[in-house]
Design a protein around this motif. Structure first.
Motif, PDB file in Angstrom:
ATOM      1  N   SER A  17       0.832  -1.208   0.000  1.00 30.90           N
ATOM      2  CA  SER A  17       0.000   0.000   0.000  1.00 30.90           C
ATOM      3  C   SER A  17       0.861   1.250   0.000  1.00 30.90           C
ATOM      4  N   ALA A  18       1.893   1.242   0.834  1.00 29.99           N
ATOM      5  CA  ALA A  18       2.781   2.401   0.903  1.00 29.99           C
ATOM      6  C   ALA A  18       3.466   2.634  -0.437  1.00 29.99           C
ATOM      7  N   GLY A  19       3.893   1.567  -1.084  1.00 27.83           N
ATOM      8  CA  GLY A  19       4.556   1.713  -2.378  1.00 27.83           C
ATOM      9  C   GLY A  19       3.651   2.321  -3.429  1.00 27.83           C
ATOM     10  N   MET A  20       2.423   1.847  -3.513  1.00 27.81           N
ATOM     11  CA  MET A  20       1.504   2.366  -4.525  1.00 27.81           C
ATOM     12  C   MET A  20       1.140   3.826  -4.268  1.00 27.81           C
ATOM     13  N   VAL A  21       0.821   4.130  -3.018  1.00 28.43           N
ATOM     14  CA  VAL A  21       0.400   5.500  -2.697  1.00 28.43           C
ATOM     15  C   VAL A  21       1.549   6.486  -2.872  1.00 28.43           C
ATOM     16  N   THR A  22       2.754   6.100  -2.445  1.00 26.44           N
ATOM     17  CA  THR A  22       3.882   7.032  -2.563  1.00 26.44           C
ATOM     18  C   THR A  22       4.284   7.255  -4.017  1.00 26.44           C
ATOM     19  N   LEU A  23       4.083   6.262  -4.883  1.00 24.66           N
ATOM     20  CA  LEU A  23       4.329   6.490  -6.311  1.00 24.66           C
ATOM     21  C   LEU A  23       3.411   7.588  -6.845  1.00 24.66           C
ATOM     22  N   ILE A  24       2.162   7.540  -6.403  1.00 26.05           N
ATOM     23  CA  ILE A  24       1.210   8.587  -6.811  1.00 26.05           C
ATOM     24  C   ILE A  24       1.648   9.935  -6.270  1.00 26.05           C
ATOM     25  N   PHE A  25       2.102   9.960  -5.004  1.00 21.82           N
ATOM     26  CA  PHE A  25       2.517  11.226  -4.399  1.00 21.82           C
ATOM     27  C   PHE A  25       3.785  11.764  -5.056  1.00 21.82           C
ATOM     28  N   LYS A  26       4.691  10.903  -5.435  1.00 18.27           N
ATOM     29  CA  LYS A  26       5.893  11.354  -6.151  1.00 18.27           C
ATOM     30  C   LYS A  26       5.508  11.955  -7.496  1.00 18.27           C
ATOM     31  N   LYS A  27       4.529  11.332  -8.168  1.00 20.88           N
ATOM     32  CA  LYS A  27       4.052  11.858  -9.444  1.00 20.88           C
ATOM     33  C   LYS A  27       3.438  13.238  -9.262  1.00 20.88           C
ATOM     34  N   LEU A  28       2.737  13.423  -8.142  1.00 22.52           N
ATOM     35  CA  LEU A  28       2.110  14.718  -7.848  1.00 22.52           C
ATOM     36  C   LEU A  28       3.090  15.701  -7.202  1.00 22.52           C
ATOM     37  N   LYS A  29       4.367  15.270  -7.016  1.00 15.52           N
ATOM     38  CA  LYS A  29       5.408  16.089  -6.395  1.00 15.52           C
ATOM     39  C   LYS A  29       5.023  16.529  -4.987  1.00 15.52           C
ATOM     40  N   GLN A  30       4.509  15.567  -4.229  1.00 19.50           N
ATOM     41  CA  GLN A  30       4.154  15.802  -2.840  1.00 19.50           C
ATOM     42  C   GLN A  30       5.076  14.969  -1.946  1.00 19.50           C
ATOM     43  N   PRO A  31       5.222  15.364  -0.675  1.00 18.57           N
ATOM     44  CA  PRO A  31       6.132  14.642   0.225  1.00 18.57           C
ATOM     45  C   PRO A  31       5.746  13.174   0.391  1.00 18.57           C
ATOM     46  N   VAL A  32       6.756  12.316   0.379  1.00 21.82           N
ATOM     47  CA  VAL A  32       6.529  10.881   0.517  1.00 21.82           C
ATOM     48  C   VAL A  32       5.909  10.558   1.872  1.00 21.82           C
ATOM     49  N   VAL A  33       6.292  11.319   2.890  1.00 25.73           N
ATOM     50  CA  VAL A  33       5.772  11.070   4.242  1.00 25.73           C
ATOM     51  C   VAL A  33       4.248  11.126   4.247  1.00 25.73           C
ATOM     52  N   LEU A  34       3.684  12.084   3.523  1.00 25.18           N
ATOM     53  CA  LEU A  34       2.224  12.183   3.461  1.00 25.18           C
ATOM     54  C   LEU A  34       1.620  10.958   2.780  1.00 25.18           C
ATOM     55  N   GLY A  35       2.326  10.421   1.785  1.00 21.75           N
ATOM     56  CA  GLY A  35       1.855   9.198   1.136  1.00 21.75           C
ATOM     57  C   GLY A  35       1.801   8.039   2.104  1.00 21.75           C
ATOM     58  N   TYR A  36       2.818   7.917   2.956  1.00 16.49           N
ATOM     59  CA  TYR A  36       2.809   6.865   3.963  1.00 16.49           C
ATOM     60  C   TYR A  36       1.603   7.012   4.899  1.00 16.49           C
ATOM     61  N   ILE A  37       1.331   8.242   5.306  1.00 18.34           N
ATOM     62  CA  ILE A  37       0.215   8.470   6.235  1.00 18.34           C
ATOM     63  C   ILE A  37      -1.118   8.104   5.582  1.00 18.34           C
ATOM     64  N   ILE A  38      -1.289   8.496   4.325  1.00 19.56           N
ATOM     65  CA  ILE A  38      -2.524   8.143   3.608  1.00 19.56           C
ATOM     66  C   ILE A  38      -2.643   6.627   3.459  1.00 19.56           C
ATOM     67  N   ALA A  39      -1.518   5.961   3.176  1.00 16.58           N
ATOM     68  CA  ALA A  39      -1.534   4.496   3.072  1.00 16.58           C
ATOM     69  C   ALA A  39      -1.947   3.875   4.398  1.00 16.58           C
TER      70      ALA A  39
END
Length: 738
Positions: A17-39
């Motif tokens: 889950s973290a991998g998929m969400v953080t890929l989306i966040f990297k694409k959107l140029k947002q902090p990876v930490v926020l992707g982890y929290i959303i995951a």
């Protein structure tokens, strides 16, 4: 496998889950930490649209390991020597901001009607900015070569250290439920003692250990050894009543002073990233969306408090530390967010079951919002500064400029300050080691001897003799070691005012030594009898064995200093040293082989005339050219040190491709330093060309401050005047010698 453990299933779900969400966040140029929290929010028990974690306690354990390695990696980037070299500017601003934000958080919580413990934790949560978010924003906005970036990085170091202290203090308050000052003072004293003890012992032992086994160390063994040391310190810290995070941070900061620090940092990064991801996912799993909606008002209020409060307090703190208004405003807006440490502090409150359920999701919500606003706040710096220049009275602006100039141009330190620092170092270092020996004797040596020897009096005597033998070198240093320097000599020569206080310092250190030995005897005898015996025995032993103790202590001291200086840490931020009193600073560039000016002389390039910058040094392979002459030629792959203002650097940047480069750490280190023109150096009335400064310091005069005015890159025919502040870039040792 017929039966797969739940923990492995949960770990697969977390990382996928973290991998998929953080890929989306990297694409959107947002902090990876926020992707982890959303995951974490998606796989948490509050969401039913997605597979859910089965073993929350197991994930919690993985998250605690993540905190340990996050703090360990932070310690590897931290250095006590960085704080010492960075000066008091960042320390003043950082301490002021943390104190004000802690109080502001407490007041905000009380305004919302929260319990005292929630208010205390809220103060700690909003006091610490996010190092990760600031680094990322600086990268994206190209601000790393700006001078204010050095101030921001220094404040972040102070904030990280303050966060570790807050974790300890909040843990103490939570367990004792006691707000009495004596309890806090005891906790702070205990923390200070163990910090000093662990740091001294670690620096004395670990660098020597790594030297002895360096031929046996592969990447694999170094990773295992360093992680093992980290976890051992975690266990030690927990055994004396501190948090696991503190132990990990301390071991990281000790290893940061060794020669293998960079290698350990690289090896630990993957471990930190893995377990850190699990920690941040576990942060998201604890979020209750319903609570976020319910407490939307407090989230927005605290967000406003964070953005306005941190911007204002960092700006004021930077001004108090002597920074100009523009750099203070830039620093303030850069730190207007909360991040990783806020999660850790909020998690601590939940683990100790002392905070309400709403505080954690509120902290996460505020962090998410301020993370998104950080780049926009940084872009707001210049408009905000221009607005302040318009609205503030001219008298205030002049006063700020005078204060900034005056703070930066005051003599580095008074003689008394340097002498007191020397005495303080002797008393603290040797006092800590002496107390450690007493505690070691009381809790381990004496009980062991008592079990082995039936005669109580004999067992006591043997314990005291062993303890006294171990502590004797430190007692000698505490009582006898001389503070030999030109500062103490000059104070002693001024016998009208200074000899009395100097004698009192000598008497005080001897009294402290007697009390410490009395503390040893007090474990077995009455107080006054302990003091009397201690004074007599110390006088006899130190008189008879003074020379041997001196020799032995000097060996210990030499080994410690050698280990401490094995890895010379220079406080640079991406090739820039924060030293000058105005916007001029050093930046480092790599010369690309494809540039048009390759093979041309500096005089032909005329960079100074075109862009206002100076070339301070050129590093060419193994050669290091200090203050190159105008006949020097630029070659491919040269590393050049350039001095100039923010605007001059911006103009010069298109001319050359900039890369982060390592600074020279050999003895011919280039620094930016200042001297004051006076009768002691006979520079008054001499021109820069005729002063001999270039020859004596291998340096280049890059600035003069005179009567509140600043002359950047003065002409060589400029004459020095009495009380000028002269800024020189050159050989560190020669400038200090001059």
């Amino acid at each position: 496998m017929n039966h797969l453990p739940t923990l492995i299933t949960d770990l697969a779900l977390i990382l996928a889950s973290a991998g998929m969400v953080t890929l989306i966040f990297k694409k959107l140029k947002q902090p990876v930490v926020l992707g982890y929290i959303i995951a974490g929010l998606l796989v948490g028990p509050k969401m039913t649209l997605y597979p859910t974690i089965g073993d929350m306690e197991g994930v919690k354990s993985w998250g605690e390991i993540g905190v340990v390695f996050l703090l360990f990696a932070l310690g590897l980037e931290f250095s006590f020597k960085k704080i010492a070299k960075g000066g008091g500017s960042s320390a003043i601003a950082g301490i002021f901001e943390v104190a004000c934000m802690t109080i502001l958080g407490y007041v905000t919580g009380r305004f919302l009607g929260w319990p005292k413990m929630d208010c205390m934790f809220l103060g700690g949560i909003i006091a610490i900015s996010s190092t990760t978010i600031v680094f990322r924003a600086f990268d994206e906005l190209g601000l790393k070569t700006k001078r204010f970036a050095g101030v921001v990085m220094g404040i972040l170091i102070i904030e990280d250290l303050a966060a570790v202290l807050l974790l300890v203090l909040l843990s103490t308050l939570s367990v004792s439920r006691d707000f009495q000052g004596t309890q806090l003072l005891f906790s702070i004293g205990k923390l200070f003692f163990f910090l000093c003890l662990w740091f001294l012992a670690g620096i004395f032992l670990l660098p020597s250990f790594f030297k002895r086994v360096r031929n046996l160390m592969t990447d694999e063994t170094l990773l295992v050894v360093s992680c093992g040391l980290c976890l051992v310190m975690v266990v030690i810290a927990a055994s004396v009543g501190f948090s696991a995070a503190l132990g990990a941070f301390i071991m990281g900061s000790i290893l940061a002073e060794t020669t293998v620090a960079e290698q350990i940092d690289k090896l630990v990064q993957s471990v930190k990233n893995l377990f850190g991801a699990v920690f941040f996912v576990s942060v998201g799993m604890l979020i209750d969306p319903k609570l976020l909606v319910q407490y939307a008002g407090p989230v927005l209020l605290i967000t406003v408090v964070v953005i306005i409060g941190k911007t204002l307090n960092v700006t004021v703190g930077a001004l108090l530390s002597g920074q100009p208004l523009k750099q203070s405003v830039q620093s303030g807006v850069s730190l207007s967010q909360i991040g990783e440490f806020s999660f850790i502090i909020a998690t601590l409150g939940l683990d100790l079951k002392v905070t309400s359920s709403y505080l954690y999701p509120i902290a996460v919500g505020v962090s998410v919002i301020t993370t998104f606003t950080t780049p926009y706040m940084m872009k707001l710096a210049n408009p905000l500064y221009n607005w302040l220049v318009k609205v503030l009275p001219n008298g205030w602006l002049r006063a700020i400029d005078r204060y900034s100039a005056g703070t930066q141009t005051i003599q580095a330190e008074s003689d008394w300050k340097k002498v007191l620092r020397a005495y303080g170092s002797i008393i603290i270092v040797n006092g800590v080691m002496t107390v450690a020996v007493v505690l070691l004797t009381s809790y381990y040596i004496a009980p062991f001897i008592s079990r082995e020897i039936n005669n109580a009096a004999l067992a006591t005597a043997i314990s005291i003799i062993i303890a006294f033998a171990i502590m004797s070198p430190f007692l000698w240093a505490l009582m006898v070691k001389q503070v030999r320097s030109e500062h103490s000599r000059s104070l002693w020569l001024d016998n009208k005012y200074n000899r009395g206080p100097l004698l009192m310092l000598e008497v005080s250190r001897n009294v402290i030594a007697v009390l410490l030995v009395g503390f040893l005897f007090r474990q077995f005898l009455s107080f006054w009898l302990s003091i009397g015996i201690a004074a007599v025995i110390m006088a006899i032993v130190l008189l008879i064995f003074s020379k041997k103790l001196q020799t032995f202590y000097q060996r210990i001291e030499k080994r410690f200093i050698t280990n401490l200086n094995d890895r010379e840490t220079i406080d640079y931020v991406d090739g820039k040293e924060d030293l000058s009193p105005w916007d001029a600073h050093l930046a480092y560039f790599d010369v690309s082989p494809n540039l048009d000016f390759i093979g041309k002389r500096l005089i032909d390039l005329a960079w100074r005339e075109k862009y206002g910058i100076n070339i301070a040094s050129i590093e060419r392979g193994d050669n290091f050219i200090r203050t190159p002459t105008r006949e020097e030629v630029i070659y491919p792959y040269d590393k050049i040190a350039v001095i100039g203002t923010d605007q001059q650097m911006q103009n010069f940047r298109p001319v050359i491709e900039a890369h982060k480069s390592e600074l020279p750490t050999q003895e011919d280190e280039m620094v930016l330093d200042k001297i004051i023109v006076g009768s002691h150096n006979h520079l008054t009335g001499k021109t820069i060309r005729n002063s001999g400064l270039r020859e004596k310091t291998n340096g280049l005069v890059v600035g003069i401050e005179r009567n509140g005015e600043r002359i950047l890159n003065p002409h060589s025919d400029t004459e020095f005047a009495w009380d000028d502040i002269v800024w020189i870039v050159g050989d560190k040792r020669k400038i200090q010698g001059f």
